[in-house]
Write a protein that holds these residues in place. Structure first.
Motif, PDB file in Angstrom:
ATOM      1  N   SER A   1       4.689   7.576 -17.714  1.00 49.86           N
ATOM      2  CA  SER A   1       3.693   6.799 -17.498  1.00 49.86           C
ATOM      3  C   SER A   1       3.054   7.033 -16.191  1.00 49.86           C
ATOM      4  CB  SER A   1       3.890   5.057 -17.339  1.00 49.86           C
ATOM      5  OG  SER A   1       2.998   4.605 -16.736  1.00 49.86           O
ATOM      6  N   LYS A   2       1.852   7.846 -16.219  1.00 49.91           N
ATOM      7  CA  LYS A   2       1.263   8.314 -14.897  1.00 49.91           C
ATOM      8  C   LYS A   2       1.174   7.044 -14.063  1.00 49.91           C
ATOM      9  CE  LYS A   2      -1.660  12.398 -15.920  1.00 49.91           C
ATOM     10  NZ  LYS A   2      -2.991  12.837 -15.763  1.00 49.91           N
ATOM     11  N   ILE A   3       0.889   5.950 -14.365  1.00 48.19           N
ATOM     12  CA  ILE A   3       0.735   4.835 -13.302  1.00 48.19           C
ATOM     13  C   ILE A   3       1.999   4.459 -12.640  1.00 48.19           C
ATOM     14  CG2 ILE A   3       0.783   2.894 -15.013  1.00 48.19           C
ATOM     15  CD1 ILE A   3      -1.270   3.032 -11.876  1.00 48.19           C
ATOM     16  N   ALA A   4       3.008   4.495 -13.709  1.00 50.68           N
ATOM     17  CA  ALA A   4       4.332   4.180 -12.997  1.00 50.68           C
ATOM     18  C   ALA A   4       4.919   5.061 -11.953  1.00 50.68           C
ATOM     19  CB  ALA A   4       5.463   4.095 -14.253  1.00 50.68           C
ATOM     20  N   VAL A   5       4.463   6.458 -12.315  1.00 55.45           N
ATOM     21  CA  VAL A   5       4.971   7.446 -11.343  1.00 55.45           C
ATOM     22  C   VAL A   5       4.275   7.271 -10.036  1.00 55.45           C
ATOM     23  CG1 VAL A   5       4.896  10.019 -10.796  1.00 55.45           C
ATOM     24  CG2 VAL A   5       5.579   8.789 -13.074  1.00 55.45           C
ATOM     25  N   PHE A   6       3.045   6.856 -10.061  1.00 58.83           N
ATOM     26  CA  PHE A   6       2.081   6.874  -8.930  1.00 58.83           C
ATOM     27  C   PHE A   6       2.505   5.709  -8.120  1.00 58.83           C
ATOM     28  CE2 PHE A   6      -1.685   5.286  -6.696  1.00 58.83           C
ATOM     29  CZ  PHE A   6      -2.194   6.122  -5.907  1.00 58.83           C
ATOM     30  N   ASP A   7       2.730   4.791  -8.722  1.00 63.45           N
ATOM     31  CA  ASP A   7       3.164   3.448  -8.197  1.00 63.45           C
ATOM     32  C   ASP A   7       4.414   3.553  -7.384  1.00 63.45           C
ATOM     33  OD1 ASP A   7       1.000   1.674  -8.914  1.00 63.45           O
ATOM     34  OD2 ASP A   7       2.212   0.575 -10.539  1.00 63.45           O
ATOM     35  N   GLN A   8       5.339   4.159  -7.886  1.00 62.71           N
ATOM     36  CA  GLN A   8       6.580   4.651  -7.199  1.00 62.71           C
ATOM     37  C   GLN A   8       6.426   5.315  -5.997  1.00 62.71           C
ATOM     38  OE1 GLN A   8      10.639   5.185  -9.108  1.00 62.71           O
ATOM     39  NE2 GLN A   8       9.752   4.847 -11.083  1.00 62.71           N
ATOM     40  N   LEU A   9       5.356   6.300  -6.144  1.00 60.59           N
ATOM     41  CA  LEU A   9       4.964   7.165  -4.776  1.00 60.59           C
ATOM     42  C   LEU A   9       4.361   6.289  -3.995  1.00 60.59           C
ATOM     43  CD1 LEU A   9       4.193  10.444  -6.620  1.00 60.59           C
ATOM     44  CD2 LEU A   9       6.002  10.078  -5.488  1.00 60.59           C
ATOM     45  N   ASP A  10       3.468   5.557  -4.311  1.00 59.62           N
ATOM     46  CA  ASP A  10       2.516   4.392  -3.533  1.00 59.62           C
ATOM     47  C   ASP A  10       3.346   3.427  -3.001  1.00 59.62           C
ATOM     48  OD1 ASP A  10       0.442   3.393  -2.309  1.00 59.62           O
ATOM     49  OD2 ASP A  10      -0.275   2.616  -4.218  1.00 59.62           O
ATOM     50  N   THR A  11       4.330   3.656  -1.970  1.00 59.87           N
ATOM     51  CA  THR A  11       5.202   2.346  -1.625  1.00 59.87           C
ATOM     52  C   THR A  11       4.482   1.388  -0.826  1.00 59.87           C
ATOM     53  OG1 THR A  11       5.487   3.643   0.438  1.00 59.87           O
ATOM     54  CG2 THR A  11       6.953   4.023  -1.419  1.00 59.87           C
ATOM     55  N   ASN A  12       3.298   1.516  -0.371  1.00 57.07           N
ATOM     56  CA  ASN A  12       2.674   0.449   0.270  1.00 57.07           C
ATOM     57  C   ASN A  12       1.611  -0.383  -0.767  1.00 57.07           C
ATOM     58  OD1 ASN A  12       0.466   2.250   0.299  1.00 57.07           O
ATOM     59  ND2 ASN A  12       0.320   2.254   2.647  1.00 57.07           N
ATOM     60  N   GLY A  13       1.233   0.274  -2.226  1.00 59.51           N
ATOM     61  CA  GLY A  13       0.612  -0.626  -2.930  1.00 59.51           C
ATOM     62  C   GLY A  13      -1.040  -0.552  -2.559  1.00 59.51           C
ATOM     63  N   ASP A  14      -1.282   0.442  -1.688  1.00 60.28           N
ATOM     64  CA  ASP A  14      -2.826   0.491  -1.312  1.00 60.28           C
ATOM     65  C   ASP A  14      -3.639   1.485  -2.334  1.00 60.28           C
ATOM     66  OD1 ASP A  14      -1.964   3.077  -0.538  1.00 60.28           O
ATOM     67  OD2 ASP A  14      -2.613   2.825   1.385  1.00 60.28           O
ATOM     68  N   ARG A  15      -3.071   1.856  -3.370  1.00 63.70           N
ATOM     69  CA  ARG A  15      -3.558   2.804  -4.412  1.00 63.70           C
ATOM     70  C   ARG A  15      -4.211   3.982  -3.988  1.00 63.70           C
ATOM     71  NH1 ARG A  15      -1.356   1.247  -7.896  1.00 63.70           N
ATOM     72  NH2 ARG A  15      -2.852   2.192  -9.577  1.00 63.70           N
ATOM     73  N   SER A  16      -3.424   4.501  -2.800  1.00 68.25           N
ATOM     74  CA  SER A  16      -3.791   6.041  -2.229  1.00 68.25           C
ATOM     75  C   SER A  16      -2.608   6.395  -1.721  1.00 68.25           C
ATOM     76  CB  SER A  16      -4.731   5.899  -1.476  1.00 68.25           C
ATOM     77  OG  SER A  16      -4.273   5.538  -0.118  1.00 68.25           O
ATOM     78  N   LEU A  17      -2.208   7.758  -1.807  1.00 71.90           N
ATOM     79  CA  LEU A  17      -0.823   8.370  -1.352  1.00 71.90           C
ATOM     80  C   LEU A  17      -1.234   8.988  -0.069  1.00 71.90           C
ATOM     81  CD1 LEU A  17       0.646   9.862  -4.775  1.00 71.90           C
ATOM     82  CD2 LEU A  17       0.848   7.699  -3.893  1.00 71.90           C
ATOM     83  N   ILE A  18      -0.629   8.905   1.177  1.00 70.27           N
ATOM     84  CA  ILE A  18      -0.767   9.596   2.259  1.00 70.27           C
ATOM     85  C   ILE A  18       0.790  10.448   2.285  1.00 70.27           C
ATOM     86  CG2 ILE A  18      -2.326   8.128   3.170  1.00 70.27           C
ATOM     87  CD1 ILE A  18      -0.159   6.774   4.965  1.00 70.27           C
ATOM     88  N   ILE A  19       0.713  11.429   3.063  1.00 72.37           N
ATOM     89  CA  ILE A  19       1.905  12.256   3.555  1.00 72.37           C
ATOM     90  C   ILE A  19       3.224  11.552   3.842  1.00 72.37           C
ATOM     91  CG2 ILE A  19       2.777  14.006   4.911  1.00 72.37           C
ATOM     92  CD1 ILE A  19       1.143  15.073   3.208  1.00 72.37           C
ATOM     93  N   PRO A  20       3.057  10.362   4.569  1.00 70.32           N
ATOM     94  CA  PRO A  20       4.318   9.639   4.902  1.00 70.32           C
ATOM     95  C   PRO A  20       4.995   9.145   3.567  1.00 70.32           C
ATOM     96  CG  PRO A  20       2.814   8.968   6.534  1.00 70.32           C
ATOM     97  CD  PRO A  20       2.039   9.833   5.449  1.00 70.32           C
ATOM     98  N   GLU A  21       4.370   7.961   2.854  1.00 72.74           N
ATOM     99  CA  GLU A  21       5.162   7.812   1.836  1.00 72.74           C
ATOM    100  C   GLU A  21       5.517   8.686   0.955  1.00 72.74           C
ATOM    101  OE1 GLU A  21       2.324   4.589   0.076  1.00 72.74           O
ATOM    102  OE2 GLU A  21       0.505   5.937   0.336  1.00 72.74           O
ATOM    103  N   PHE A  22       4.614   9.488   0.598  1.00 71.94           N
ATOM    104  CA  PHE A  22       4.822  10.761  -0.580  1.00 71.94           C
ATOM    105  C   PHE A  22       6.141  11.466   0.064  1.00 71.94           C
ATOM    106  CE2 PHE A  22       3.844  14.788  -2.366  1.00 71.94           C
ATOM    107  CZ  PHE A  22       3.658  14.673  -4.034  1.00 71.94           C
TER     108      PHE A  22
END
Length: 352
Positions: free
Chosen positions: A172-193
């Motif tokens: 599930s793309k959204i499930a993978v994205f949500d696990q990478l998006d640790t602060n839940g702001d709907r975007s991925l920055i280098i630190p959390e990634f």
């Protein structure tokens, strides 16, 4: 205000903004490995489920190759940087060398990077740990930034959807994205990634030195398979290409050594006969001892050489050792030591 002044002011403003973005990016990378401003790496809305695909498979689908994708040029560059910091040349970075006396970024940032690389927690970073950490993090940053269409140092859900090829039957793309998006702001920055990626890249994996040794052995397995193929096909030029130009053949039977180039002259007729169909030939290898590093290897074992000519089959088993060096064009035999005859029982006793 003149048009020229306006343009120059806008240009300066853009340059200042880019510098600020870059500085924020570098500091964010440092905080990522320290974990000082990150929540848990697991999304609270997506708890771990044993039935879910493994993190390693997810990374593979996102394009990760980790140590398998490490080129010789990259590996050597990482080692050169490691050696510059390893002031006492003991093969490890100590906290004193890397954190206290380092000149890169800030002490706090260096501590975070050190802790990320020190996978076994022994307060030292080995050459293998350093190289693997660089391979993992540099690749992860490249993958994330390749999705960043507007170059704002953040990847939105829309950009992630567009630039990832995750099979919906597996993930599930959204499930993978949500696990990478640790602060839940709907975007991925280098630190959390990097925080999640680094954990996934090591989860269930062997230590760094074992992973890099396995990479070398897999490369050499392909090398010896190529040697076998050239013998079977009668490809003399291909076989010669596996030998170093200054290689040496050592013969235990005749108690002598001479350039591999001279041996190739003697062996060429057999390759010609194989290619023409006048004879058949094959060679296989098994190993009892394998060691090396990024650019050198020592291999010890037995090779089995079989020929068929005029309805007569001959099989020889030979104890051998090989020293190899890795160049930009691949592994090359620098020394082949054909030690002594072996027996079939010895061959059978070795693992493939």
């Amino acid at each position: 205000m003149s048009l020229k002044t306006i343009v120059m002011t806008q240009k300066a403003s853009r340059e200042h903004h880019m510098k600020q973005c870059y500085l924020s990016y570098m500091l964010a990378c440092c905080f990522a490995v320290t974990g000082q401003h990150m929540a848990t790496a697991q999304s609270p809305n997506h708890a771990s489920d044993p039935s879910e695909p493994s993190p390693g498979l997810i990374l593979k689908r996102l394009g990760a190759r980790m140590e398998a994708g490490l080129s010789l040029e990259q590996h050597l560059a990482y080692l050169r940087h490691f050696d510059r910091i390893d002031m006492d040349h003991d093969g490890h970075h100590s906290t004193t060398e890397y954190i206290e006396k380092g000149a890169y970024l800030t002490p706090q940032a260096r501590r975070g990077i050190f802790q990320a690389a020190d996978e076994n927690g022994d307060a030292k970073v080995s050459r293998a740990e350093y190289v693997l950490n660089r391979a993992i993090t540099d690749e992860a940053k490249d993958i994330l930034l390749s999705m960043d269409e507007d170059r704002d140092m953040a990847v939105t859900w829309s950009e992630f959807q567009t630039h990832t090829d995750l099979d919906s039957s597996e993930f599930s793309k959204i499930a993978v994205f949500d696990q990478l998006d640790t602060n839940g702001d709907r975007s991925l920055i280098i630190p959390e990634f990097l925080r999640v990626w680094g954990r996934w890249a090591r989860q269930g994996q062997a230590p760094a030195n074992v992973r890099l040794d396995l990479k070398r052995e897999q490369e050499l397995d392909r090398f010896w398979q190529e040697v076998s193929s050239t013998v079977q096909e009668g490809d003399f030029e291909g076989y010669a290409a596996t030998c170093h130009g200054e290689g040496v053949l050592v013969s235990g039977a005749s108690n002598t050594s001479y350039p591999l180039a001279h041996a190739l002259v003697r062996w060429e007729k057999g390759f010609q006969d194989t290619k023409s169909g006048a004879m058949q030939a094959s060679v296989d290898f098994k190993f009892s001892h394998r060691m090396g590093d990024a650019t050198t290897a020592h291999e010890r074992g037995i090779f089995r050489y079989e020929t068929k000519k005029n309805q007569e089959t001959t099989v020889d088993w030979i104890h051998f050792e090989a020293l190899l060096v890795k160049k930009a064009s691949g592994w090359k035999v620098l020394m082949e030591y054909q030690k002594s005859a072996a027996g079939e029982h010895e061959w059978q006793a070795l693992q493939p």
